[in-house]
Design a protein around this motif. Structure first.
Motif, PDB file in Angstrom:
ATOM      1  N   LEU A  53       0.991  -1.057  -0.072  1.00  0.00           N
ATOM      2  CA  LEU A  53       0.104  -0.192   0.061  1.00  0.00           C
ATOM      3  C   LEU A  53       0.950   1.315   0.103  1.00  0.00           C
ATOM      4  CD1 LEU A  53      -2.897  -0.748   2.587  1.00  0.00           C
ATOM      5  CD2 LEU A  53      -2.787  -1.072  -0.021  1.00  0.00           C
ATOM      6  N   THR A  54       0.454   2.406  -0.753  1.00  0.00           N
ATOM      7  CA  THR A  54       1.133   3.746  -0.754  1.00  0.00           C
ATOM      8  C   THR A  54       0.115   4.734  -0.512  1.00  0.00           C
ATOM      9  OG1 THR A  54       0.844   3.748  -3.265  1.00  0.00           O
ATOM     10  CG2 THR A  54       2.713   2.973  -2.366  1.00  0.00           C
ATOM     11  N   THR A  55       0.691   5.844  -0.264  1.00  0.00           N
ATOM     12  CA  THR A  55      -0.574   6.923   0.088  1.00  0.00           C
ATOM     13  C   THR A  55      -1.245   7.244  -1.138  1.00  0.00           C
ATOM     14  OG1 THR A  55       1.482   8.312  -0.169  1.00  0.00           O
ATOM     15  CG2 THR A  55       0.475   7.910   2.163  1.00  0.00           C
ATOM     16  N   SER A  56      -0.761   7.105  -2.463  1.00  0.00           N
ATOM     17  CA  SER A  56      -1.637   7.313  -3.523  1.00  0.00           C
ATOM     18  C   SER A  56      -0.983   6.397  -4.882  1.00  0.00           C
ATOM     19  CB  SER A  56      -1.520   8.841  -3.913  1.00  0.00           C
ATOM     20  OG  SER A  56       0.024   9.115  -4.056  1.00  0.00           O
ATOM     21  N   CYS A  57      -1.703   6.727  -5.947  1.00  0.00           N
ATOM     22  CA  CYS A  57      -1.070   5.801  -7.077  1.00  0.00           C
ATOM     23  C   CYS A  57      -0.033   6.809  -7.521  1.00  0.00           C
ATOM     24  CB  CYS A  57      -2.053   5.691  -7.922  1.00  0.00           C
ATOM     25  SG  CYS A  57      -1.496   5.171  -9.597  1.00  0.00           S
ATOM     26  N   THR A  58       0.083   8.000  -7.345  1.00  0.00           N
ATOM     27  CA  THR A  58       1.057   8.971  -7.836  1.00  0.00           C
ATOM     28  C   THR A  58       2.295   8.638  -7.062  1.00  0.00           C
ATOM     29  OG1 THR A  58      -0.435  10.780  -7.985  1.00  0.00           O
ATOM     30  CG2 THR A  58       1.906  11.397  -7.649  1.00  0.00           C
ATOM     31  N   ASP A  59       2.272   8.230  -5.712  1.00  0.00           N
ATOM     32  CA  ASP A  59       3.429   7.785  -5.018  1.00  0.00           C
ATOM     33  C   ASP A  59       3.984   6.460  -5.312  1.00  0.00           C
ATOM     34  OD1 ASP A  59       4.067   9.886  -3.227  1.00  0.00           O
ATOM     35  OD2 ASP A  59       3.322   8.985  -1.661  1.00  0.00           O
ATOM     36  N   ALA A  60       3.135   5.651  -5.724  1.00  0.00           N
ATOM     37  CA  ALA A  60       3.225   4.003  -6.205  1.00  0.00           C
ATOM     38  C   ALA A  60       3.996   4.277  -7.742  1.00  0.00           C
ATOM     39  CB  ALA A  60       2.088   3.487  -6.475  1.00  0.00           C
ATOM     40  N   LEU A  61       3.770   5.390  -8.629  1.00  0.00           N
ATOM     41  CA  LEU A  61       4.468   5.438  -9.662  1.00  0.00           C
ATOM     42  C   LEU A  61       5.730   6.186  -9.508  1.00  0.00           C
ATOM     43  CD1 LEU A  61       1.431   6.900 -11.655  1.00  0.00           C
ATOM     44  CD2 LEU A  61       2.885   5.147 -12.568  1.00  0.00           C
ATOM     45  N   GLU A  62       5.761   7.162  -8.661  1.00  0.00           N
ATOM     46  CA  GLU A  62       7.383   7.389  -8.110  1.00  0.00           C
ATOM     47  C   GLU A  62       8.121   6.233  -7.597  1.00  0.00           C
ATOM     48  OE1 GLU A  62       7.188  11.224  -5.770  1.00  0.00           O
ATOM     49  OE2 GLU A  62       5.395  11.889  -7.121  1.00  0.00           O
ATOM     50  N   MET A  63       7.470   5.592  -6.847  1.00  0.00           N
ATOM     51  CA  MET A  63       8.369   4.298  -6.494  1.00  0.00           C
ATOM     52  C   MET A  63       8.939   3.600  -7.637  1.00  0.00           C
ATOM     53  SD  MET A  63       6.295   2.309  -3.395  1.00  0.00           S
ATOM     54  CE  MET A  63       7.380   1.028  -3.382  1.00  0.00           C
ATOM     55  N   VAL A 185     -12.821   1.076  -5.675  1.00  0.00           N
ATOM     56  CA  VAL A 185     -12.723   0.953  -4.112  1.00  0.00           C
ATOM     57  C   VAL A 185     -11.567   1.965  -3.652  1.00  0.00           C
ATOM     58  CG1 VAL A 185     -13.208  -1.486  -3.824  1.00  0.00           C
ATOM     59  CG2 VAL A 185     -10.950  -0.976  -4.482  1.00  0.00           C
ATOM     60  N   ILE A 186     -12.205   2.466  -2.368  1.00  0.00           N
ATOM     61  CA  ILE A 186     -11.479   3.928  -2.184  1.00  0.00           C
ATOM     62  C   ILE A 186     -11.066   3.831  -0.672  1.00  0.00           C
ATOM     63  CG2 ILE A 186     -12.776   5.174  -3.843  1.00  0.00           C
ATOM     64  CD1 ILE A 186     -14.750   5.811  -1.665  1.00  0.00           C
ATOM     65  N   SER A 187     -10.150   4.963  -0.825  1.00  0.00           N
ATOM     66  CA  SER A 187      -9.691   5.193   1.099  1.00  0.00           C
ATOM     67  C   SER A 187      -9.454   6.767   0.979  1.00  0.00           C
ATOM     68  CB  SER A 187      -8.530   4.382   1.367  1.00  0.00           C
ATOM     69  OG  SER A 187      -7.391   4.723   0.454  1.00  0.00           O
ATOM     70  N   GLY A 188     -10.095   7.260   0.364  1.00  0.00           N
ATOM     71  CA  GLY A 188     -10.050   8.906   0.310  1.00  0.00           C
ATOM     72  C   GLY A 188      -8.970   9.290  -0.616  1.00  0.00           C
ATOM     73  N   GLU A 189      -7.760   9.182  -0.023  1.00  0.00           N
ATOM     74  CA  GLU A 189      -6.375   9.192  -1.015  1.00  0.00           C
ATOM     75  C   GLU A 189      -5.973   7.905  -0.696  1.00  0.00           C
ATOM     76  OE1 GLU A 189      -5.531  11.383  -3.089  1.00  0.00           O
ATOM     77  OE2 GLU A 189      -6.352  13.198  -2.510  1.00  0.00           O
ATOM     78  N   GLY A 190      -5.186   7.215  -1.628  1.00  0.00           N
ATOM     79  CA  GLY A 190      -4.503   6.057  -1.209  1.00  0.00           C
ATOM     80  C   GLY A 190      -4.195   5.313  -2.539  1.00  0.00           C
ATOM     81  N   GLY A 191      -3.027   4.422  -2.530  1.00  0.00           N
ATOM     82  CA  GLY A 191      -2.832   3.576  -3.552  1.00  0.00           C
ATOM     83  C   GLY A 191      -2.058   2.354  -3.445  1.00  0.00           C
ATOM     84  N   MET A 192      -1.385   1.763  -4.441  1.00  0.00           N
ATOM     85  CA  MET A 192      -0.485   0.539  -4.137  1.00  0.00           C
ATOM     86  C   MET A 192       0.311   0.409  -5.236  1.00  0.00           C
ATOM     87  SD  MET A 192      -2.371  -3.339  -3.674  1.00  0.00           S
ATOM     88  CE  MET A 192      -2.951  -3.523  -5.285  1.00  0.00           C
ATOM     89  N   PHE A 193       1.515  -0.123  -4.498  1.00  0.00           N
ATOM     90  CA  PHE A 193       2.609  -0.586  -5.768  1.00  0.00           C
ATOM     91  C   PHE A 193       2.530  -2.112  -5.652  1.00  0.00           C
ATOM     92  CE2 PHE A 193       6.905  -2.233  -6.456  1.00  0.00           C
ATOM     93  CZ  PHE A 193       7.223  -1.726  -7.575  1.00  0.00           C
ATOM     94  N   VAL A 194       2.659  -2.671  -6.988  1.00  0.00           N
ATOM     95  CA  VAL A 194       2.773  -4.161  -7.454  1.00  0.00           C
ATOM     96  C   VAL A 194       4.161  -4.391  -7.865  1.00  0.00           C
ATOM     97  CG1 VAL A 194       1.894  -5.951  -8.552  1.00  0.00           C
ATOM     98  CG2 VAL A 194       0.422  -4.266  -7.156  1.00  0.00           C
ATOM     99  N   ALA A 195       5.000  -5.095  -7.365  1.00  0.00           N
ATOM    100  CA  ALA A 195       6.031  -5.816  -8.011  1.00  0.00           C
ATOM    101  C   ALA A 195       5.587  -7.470  -8.421  1.00  0.00           C
ATOM    102  CB  ALA A 195       7.214  -6.044  -7.252  1.00  0.00           C
ATOM    103  N   ASN A 196       5.936  -7.597  -9.732  1.00  0.00           N
ATOM    104  CA  ASN A 196       5.749  -8.969  -9.969  1.00  0.00           C
ATOM    105  C   ASN A 196       6.961  -9.748 -10.516  1.00  0.00           C
ATOM    106  OD1 ASN A 196       2.859  -8.935 -10.154  1.00  0.00           O
ATOM    107  ND2 ASN A 196       2.879  -7.287 -11.624  1.00  0.00           N
ATOM    108  N   ASP A 197       8.173  -8.952 -10.359  1.00  0.00           N
ATOM    109  CA  ASP A 197       9.457  -9.654 -10.522  1.00  0.00           C
ATOM    110  C   ASP A 197      10.219  -9.413  -9.422  1.00  0.00           C
ATOM    111  OD1 ASP A 197      11.835 -10.038 -11.783  1.00  0.00           O
ATOM    112  OD2 ASP A 197      11.591  -8.897 -13.439  1.00  0.00           O
ATOM    113  N   ALA A 198      10.676 -10.674  -9.065  1.00  0.00           N
ATOM    114  CA  ALA A 198      11.413 -10.934  -7.499  1.00  0.00           C
ATOM    115  C   ALA A 198      12.497  -9.824  -7.472  1.00  0.00           C
ATOM    116  CB  ALA A 198      11.618 -12.429  -7.533  1.00  0.00           C
ATOM    117  N   GLN A 199      12.972  -9.548  -8.499  1.00  0.00           N
ATOM    118  CA  GLN A 199      14.443  -8.695  -8.385  1.00  0.00           C
ATOM    119  C   GLN A 199      13.783  -7.326  -7.878  1.00  0.00           C
ATOM    120  OE1 GLN A 199      15.940  -6.795 -11.943  1.00  0.00           O
ATOM    121  NE2 GLN A 199      14.525  -7.836 -13.171  1.00  0.00           N
ATOM    122  N   PHE A 200      12.645  -7.006  -7.968  1.00  0.00           N
ATOM    123  CA  PHE A 200      12.221  -5.593  -7.182  1.00  0.00           C
ATOM    124  C   PHE A 200      11.699  -5.620  -5.991  1.00  0.00           C
ATOM    125  CE2 PHE A 200      11.879  -5.115 -12.119  1.00  0.00           C
ATOM    126  CZ  PHE A 200      12.780  -4.351 -12.325  1.00  0.00           C
TER     127      PHE A 200
END
Ligand SMILES: *Cc1c(COP(=O)(O)O)cnc(C)c1O
Length: 380
Positions: A53-63, A185-200
């Motif tokens: 989980l991240t604080t936004s999708c914007t943050d997940a993109l920055e990650m 589905v919502i949490s006001g502001e909120g997001g998620m980062f997903v890694a599918n490749d073990a190296q990340f």
């Protein structure tokens, strides 16, 4: 007076109970019980290798941009018809954005035009699943393999949607989601980062925790936690996660309600499309519809402005969407000058109709009738 808003956040009922629970537990900073429940939900339901989980999708993109190790001068290929965060995250790391056009049939990136944009500096392709409808992922993944590129899916709108039976967000090396109040589905502001490749996976935890190996420390894998890389604070508090978990427990019900409203629109406006008066959303065979958005495409900007006014006069708020980023004040001088006609057409002609959980069947009927009356038609 607006009687039917464009969006209305839906509360499933347990949100405040879970927030109280997290407060009572004595821990409301990040990565507590509710955050873990959310991570498990996504990893087990969709087979994501690592969900954070991240604080936004914007943050997940920055990650994602940090994990792609973007350096000044690297090139990133993305659609021009998208939210600014899709590309701003990479620009923050010094990337140059090579904008691609949308398809004629959907606002998604036109993959047939992407290969010509690849240079030795290209590092990443960022497909955006507009309205939760999958991009042509096989074609994108093939190009990425052939040219050694990373793929970051901007799945902000694409929760619980699929490409050839595979969950969106599970196909790229990484993916990002949004739980902003306008999403399914919502949490006001909120997001998620997903890694599918073990190296990340390891580095994703570190980048999300201010560049420290704190997550490994809490698991007892290291005896002190230390500064090991660059990063920032991307994790949300338990209050956000508690809210989100209440939503996730109702995901199926939310999706099915949204899809049924979407289908009502589709049926009600189908005639306008068959007569060539208005374009409705197109869902390719390889994609599913997650009921995120119902949009129409008008003939031109003037017609769309008039339709917006016509609906507003009837108490209905319908809204346009993105403005081509290759023509934005920030980027137009940096853009290489190519024309992106489909992106511009969606900028001028696309209109989103209200779609939210508590929208009633009668409301959709009113909206459909109002659109029909604009075109001088009556409902049957
Ligand atoms: C909503 C959205 C975002 C940004 O999400 P936030 O959680 O508000 O940062 C990014 N990309 C797309 C395609 C979106 O729809």
């Amino acid at each position: 007076m607006i009687r039917i808003p464009f969006n209305k956040p839906y509360f499933t009922g347990k949100e405040t109970d879970y927030i109280k629970e997290s407060v009572a537990s004595g821990k409301i900073s990040g990565d507590g019980l509710f955050t873990k429940k959310c991570h498990q939900f996504f990893e087990s339901r969709y087979g994501f290798k690592k969900a954070l989980l991240t604080t936004s999708c914007t943050d997940a993109l920055e990650m994602a941009a940090l994990l792609c190790q973007i350096k000044p001068g690297d090139e990133v290929i993305a659609p021009s018809f998208t939210f600014v965060s899709t590309v701003n995250a990479f620009v923050l790391r010094g990337a140059r954005i090579i904008f691609a056009d949308s398809e004629a049939a959907t606002p998604n990136i036109d993959v047939s035009a992407v290969e010509a944009l690849i240079t030795p500096r290209t590092k990443v392709i960022v497909p955006v699943h507009y309205a939760g409808v999958a991009c042509d992922m096989d074609a994108i993944l093939n190009l990425a393999r052939k040219h050694g590129l990373l793929v970051v899916e901007d799945a902000a709108q694409a929760v619980d949607s699929f490409y050839k039976g595979k969950p969106l967000g599970s196909l790229g090396s990484m993916a990002t989601f949004s739980f902003h109040e306008t999403k399914n589905v919502i949490s006001g502001e909120g997001g998620m980062f997903v890694a599918n490749d073990a190296q990340f996976v390891n580095r994703a935890e570190i980048v999300r925790e201010k560049g420290t190996n704190r997550s490994a420390f809490f698991r007892g894998e290291v005896d002190k936690y230390r500064w090991v890389d660059i990063g920032s604070s991307f994790l949300p508090s338990e209050i956000i996660a508690a809210f989100l978990y209440a939503q996730l427990e109702h995901l199926d019900e939310i999706q099915s309600k949204r899809r049924s409203l979407w289908n009502l629109y589709r049926r009600g406006l189908g005639d306008l499309e068959s007569r060539g008066i208005l374009k409705l959303p197109f869902v390719p065979d390889y994609a599913t519809n997650n009921g995120h958005m119902f949009h129409v495409v008008c003939e031109n900007l003037e017609q769309r402005d008039k339709l917006i006014e016509h609906l507003k006069d009837r108490g209905i708020l319908a809204v346009f969407h993105y403005q081509s980023l290759h023509k934005s004040p920030f980027y137009e001088k940096k853009h290489d000058g190519r024309d992106l006609p489909n992106s511009d057409r969606y900028t001028d002609c696309l209109l989103r109709l209200p779609l939210y959980y508590e929208l009633s069947t009668a409301d959709v009927g009113t909206i459909v009738d109002s659109v029909l009356s604009f075109f001088g038609q009556r409902s049957r």
